[in-house]
Design a protein around this motif. Structure first.
Motif, mmCIF file in Angstrom:
data_model
loop_
_atom_site.group_PDB
_atom_site.id
_atom_site.type_symbol
_atom_site.label_atom_id
_atom_site.label_comp_id
_atom_site.label_asym_id
_atom_site.label_seq_id
_atom_site.Cartn_x
_atom_site.Cartn_y
_atom_site.Cartn_z
ATOM 1 N N GLN A 83 0.834 -1.205 0.000
ATOM 2 C CA GLN A 83 0.000 0.000 0.000
ATOM 3 C C GLN A 83 0.872 1.261 0.000
ATOM 4 N N ASP A 84 1.933 1.250 0.822
ATOM 5 C CA ASP A 84 2.845 2.395 0.866
ATOM 6 C C ASP A 84 3.511 2.619 -0.491
ATOM 7 N N GLU A 85 3.899 1.520 -1.142
ATOM 8 C CA GLU A 85 4.544 1.646 -2.448
ATOM 9 C C GLU A 85 3.586 2.226 -3.490
ATOM 10 N N GLN A 86 2.319 1.796 -3.437
ATOM 11 C CA GLN A 86 1.348 2.316 -4.399
ATOM 12 C C GLN A 86 1.100 3.806 -4.188
ATOM 13 N N LEU A 87 0.973 4.228 -2.948
ATOM 14 C CA LEU A 87 0.775 5.648 -2.648
ATOM 15 C C LEU A 87 2.024 6.463 -3.000
ATOM 16 N N SER A 88 3.195 5.865 -2.781
ATOM 17 C CA SER A 88 4.438 6.546 -3.158
ATOM 18 C C SER A 88 4.538 6.687 -4.676
ATOM 19 N N LEU A 89 4.052 5.675 -5.400
ATOM 20 C CA LEU A 89 4.080 5.728 -6.861
ATOM 21 C C LEU A 89 3.184 6.852 -7.391
ATOM 22 N N ILE A 90 2.037 7.063 -6.741
ATOM 23 C CA ILE A 90 1.146 8.165 -7.147
ATOM 24 C C ILE A 90 1.872 9.497 -7.013
ATOM 25 N N PHE A 91 2.555 9.692 -5.890
ATOM 26 C CA PHE A 91 3.292 10.938 -5.694
ATOM 27 C C PHE A 91 4.457 11.058 -6.670
ATOM 28 N N THR A 92 5.140 9.932 -6.941
ATOM 29 C CA THR A 92 6.259 9.960 -7.887
ATOM 30 C C THR A 92 5.806 10.436 -9.258
ATOM 31 N N ILE A 93 4.691 9.869 -9.739
ATOM 32 C CA ILE A 93 4.175 10.252 -11.057
ATOM 33 C C ILE A 93 3.679 11.693 -11.031
ATOM 34 N N GLY A 94 2.990 12.076 -9.950
ATOM 35 C CA GLY A 94 2.489 13.449 -9.848
ATOM 36 C C GLY A 94 3.602 14.480 -9.829
ATOM 37 N N SER A 95 4.654 14.222 -9.043
ATOM 38 C CA SER A 95 5.779 15.158 -8.985
ATOM 39 C C SER A 95 6.552 15.160 -10.297
ATOM 40 N N PHE A 96 6.606 13.997 -10.964
ATOM 41 C CA PHE A 96 7.240 13.946 -12.283
ATOM 42 C C PHE A 96 6.481 14.819 -13.282
ATOM 43 N N MET A 97 5.171 14.699 -13.286
ATOM 44 C CA MET A 97 4.360 15.509 -14.196
ATOM 45 C C MET A 97 4.470 16.992 -13.846
ATOM 46 N N ASN A 98 4.620 17.303 -12.572
ATOM 47 C CA ASN A 98 4.773 18.691 -12.137
ATOM 48 C C ASN A 98 5.952 19.362 -12.832
ATOM 49 N N ASN A 99 7.009 18.590 -13.055
ATOM 50 C CA ASN A 99 8.207 19.145 -13.685
ATOM 51 C C ASN A 99 8.268 18.876 -15.183
ATOM 52 N N TYR A 327 12.086 15.297 -3.041
ATOM 53 C CA TYR A 327 10.970 14.441 -3.451
ATOM 54 C C TYR A 327 11.001 13.108 -2.717
ATOM 55 N N LEU A 328 12.186 12.522 -2.574
ATOM 56 C CA LEU A 328 12.288 11.238 -1.865
ATOM 57 C C LEU A 328 11.892 11.406 -0.404
ATOM 58 N N LEU A 473 13.994 8.613 -10.089
ATOM 59 C CA LEU A 473 14.823 7.702 -9.302
ATOM 60 C C LEU A 473 14.281 7.507 -7.891
ATOM 61 N N GLN A 474 13.384 8.384 -7.458
ATOM 62 C CA GLN A 474 12.868 8.250 -6.092
ATOM 63 C C GLN A 474 12.120 6.938 -5.894
ATOM 64 N N TYR A 475 11.421 6.456 -6.942
ATOM 65 C CA TYR A 475 10.664 5.205 -6.770
ATOM 66 C C TYR A 475 11.586 3.983 -6.642
ATOM 67 N N PRO A 476 12.619 3.809 -7.513
ATOM 68 C CA PRO A 476 13.549 2.695 -7.259
ATOM 69 C C PRO A 476 14.285 2.821 -5.937
ATOM 70 N N PHE A 477 14.585 4.049 -5.504
ATOM 71 C CA PHE A 477 15.198 4.223 -4.186
ATOM 72 C C PHE A 477 14.241 3.757 -3.085
ATOM 73 N N PHE A 478 12.955 4.097 -3.245
ATOM 74 C CA PHE A 478 11.958 3.675 -2.262
ATOM 75 C C PHE A 478 11.840 2.148 -2.234
ATOM 76 N N SER A 479 11.826 1.523 -3.414
ATOM 77 C CA SER A 479 11.764 0.057 -3.490
ATOM 78 C C SER A 479 13.018 -0.572 -2.895
ATOM 79 N N LEU A 480 14.172 0.086 -3.095
ATOM 80 C CA LEU A 480 15.420 -0.419 -2.514
ATOM 81 C C LEU A 480 15.367 -0.376 -0.992
ATOM 82 N N ILE A 481 14.807 0.684 -0.449
ATOM 83 C CA ILE A 481 14.683 0.803 1.008
ATOM 84 C C ILE A 481 13.721 -0.237 1.559
ATOM 85 N N LYS A 482 12.601 -0.434 0.881
ATOM 86 C CA LYS A 482 11.589 -1.376 1.357
ATOM 87 C C LYS A 482 12.025 -2.827 1.182
#
Length: 543
Positions: A83-99, A327-328, A473-482
């Motif tokens: 669940q945390d990964e899915q919510l983090s993915l939403i933010f990753t995509i949103g922040s990516f689109m922001n830029n 972002y991370l 890169l924040q999402y692979p970093f998050f997956s690496l931490i988890k």
């Protein structure tokens, strides 16, 4: 006789109309500035309050089915890392689109003007808030497009607002950084939503209210913003936006008579309100200075020559590595607090509120960077008067200190974030909002200073778009931490601190560029002295 008396009366009436228009013009500029500040603070960067909204979404059981599927059957504890990964993915995509979407939207802004860009922003923002309002736990996937639309709408709002700094002349950098600070502070909107939710207000009601605020955006678009762009330097008699009443014909005639000579001088001097006596003096001496020195005509700089310059490349590195760190941190804040508090929900809520409250201070912190730029710039210009330093070089020199301070703040923030002690996170929150407000305000101010103004929208868009690719890169970093690191982010944090040392190259490169331009200026100045001397001798002999 009557015609002679009538002429002074007409001139007096024109002058009174001009004074009246200047007063109303200043009031309109202040209304534009204040309403733009409110717009950036309440709407532009709300997605960066994601940690507060995550708390609400989890309470509403969004993506909770992932917790059930990942439950540990041997114990009573539930694993919600999916669940945390899915919510983090939403933010990753949103922040990516922001830029990433800043480049095409920046092109739209440069090509079609303010009105078209803001109408697109309002459409995207309204669609995003409506999608969140009508989402449920069963339809949680629509949060993906919703956050992306909020991001695109928000970045377009601040992009069209940053030109408001052109209305305030010597305070231009302060206004730009203040708006970027308001953008950072808007992340506290999701904190307000969280607190109101805890008081019993429905999430749908709050987002429907945000959708209804689009009517206010429309009013501001047509009455308090220009149709195209706000020029810099500002020409005399400049007006913008729709008006409820037309100007008097006498004032229009008065301005049209003044504008040709005043506009030219305003562009040469860079002052907001040039003095009429100086304009006459400049007009008489302009021919001699242009024929001998020929220094007032700036070389035409193409957009792609700006993009492929070393100055732009190292500024991109400066922005990308620090933005990735921010972002991370925002994307992993909720699971980090859960781990440090041993899953104490009350502690998680308390620290989430503390983080969101510090974000409100962004609007107070960002002007410090603008003040550093403006004060240092004035000092450089005073020093440059005796050395023949142009204003553009003094402006660029003023950026070196600002860029360096921003990097040091981000390194200090990263060090505190690497310490796994819950009370230390108070210091982390303070340093994070300081660093982030300096980062985005300094980025916009630097691009406006270092490169031609006509390329600002495209350059701002492309640098934010390219930095968005790095932020993925924040999402692979998050997956690496988890995963492999077993929820221990220590080694990732250390790696990011080392990576941020790259950002120190940018202020050094700007300083080196200033030295190079100064040497060119000195060489050009020394080569023109004999020419001026010869011309002076020729004039004296002819007399």
């Amino acid at each position: 006789m009557d015609s002679e008396n009538k002429l002074p009366q007409d001139q007096e009436g024109s002058a009174l109309d001009a004074m009246e228009h200047q007063g109303s013009g200043m009031a309109k500029r202040l209304a534009t500035f204040i309403s733009g500040l409110v717009e950036c603070m309440c709407f532009a960067g709300v997605i960066f309050g994601w940690a507060s909204l995550v708390f609400v979404l989890k309470d509403l059981h969004y993506f909770e089915d992932m917790c059930m599927s990942a439950a540990n059957q041997t114990t009573n504890q539930t694993d919600c890392s999916a669940q945390d990964e899915q919510l983090s993915l939403i933010f990753t995509i949103g922040s990516f689109m922001n830029n990433f979407m800043t480049f095409p939207t920046g092109y739209i802004f440069d090509r079609f003007g303010t009105t078209v860009a803001r109408l697109l922003a309002i459409s995207a923002y309204t669609s995003g808030t409506l999608l969140v309002a009508f989402s449920t736990a069963a339809t949680a996937v629509i949060l993906f497009p919703a956050l992306s639309l909020l991001s695109v709408g928000g970045i377009l709002l601040i992009l069209t607002n940053m030109q408001v700094g052109n209305l305030f002349g010597k305070h231009r950098s302060t206004v730009i950084t203040l708006y970027n600070g308001a953008f950072d502070s808007s992340s506290a909107v999701f904190l307000v939503i969280k607190l109101l939710y805890e008081q019993g207000l429905a999430l749908r009601t709050m987002f429907l209210f945000m959708s209804a605020c689009s009517a206010w955006h429309l009013v501001r678009t047509f009455f308090l913003m220009p149709r195209h762009h706000i020029p810099y330097p500002l020409p005399p008699g400049y007006t913008y936006g729709m008006s409820c009443r037309r100007r008097s014909q006498s004032y229009r005639t008065y301005e049209e008579k003044r504008r040709p000579s005043s506009l030219d001088e305003g562009q040469d001097s860079g002052n907001l309100h040039p003095d009429s006596a100086l304009s006459e003096e400049n007009a008489t001496t302009k021919g001699h200075t242009e024929t001998t020195l020929n220094l007032k005509e700036p070389a035409v700089v193409s957009f792609w020559s700006c993009v492929f310059s070393q100055l732009f490349f190292w500024h991109l590195m400066w922005l990308s590595v620090m933005q990735l760190r921010h972002y991370l941190f925002i994307g992993t804040l909720n699971p980090m607090l859960i781990q440090l508090s041993d899953k104490d929900a009350s502690l998680v809520s308390h620290y989430t509120n503390a983080f969101a409250f510090t974000q409100l201070c962004g609007v107070l912190c960002a002007p410090w960077n603008g003040l550093i730029l403006d004060r240092h710039k004035r000092g450089q210009k005073k020093q440059g008067i005796s050395q023949g330093v142009p204003d553009s070089l003094a402006d660029l020199r003023s950026c070196v200190l600002s860029l360096l301070i921003t990097v040091l703040q981000c390194i200090a923030f990263s060090i505190c974030a690497s310490i796994p002690v819950l009370p230390v996170q108070y210091a982390t929150f303070i340093l994070q909002v300081l660093s982030r407000s300096f980062l985005y305000g300094g980025n916009a101010a630097f691009l406006a200073i270092a490169f031609p103004l006509e390329h600002f929208g495209k350059l701002y868009g492309i640098i934010m778009g390219l930095s968005a690719v790095v932020s993925l890169l924040q999402y692979p970093f998050f997956s690496l931490i988890k995963g492999p690191l077993k929820e221990d982010p220590f080694y990732v944090n250390i790696g990011l601190i080392i990576l941020m040392l790259l950002a120190l190259v940018n202020p050094f490169m700007v300083w080196r560029e200033c030295r190079r331009r100064q040497k060119e200026q000195d060489a050009t100045h020394s080569s023109t002295i004999p020419v001026l001397t010869a011309e002076k001798s020729g004039l004296e002999s002819s007399i």
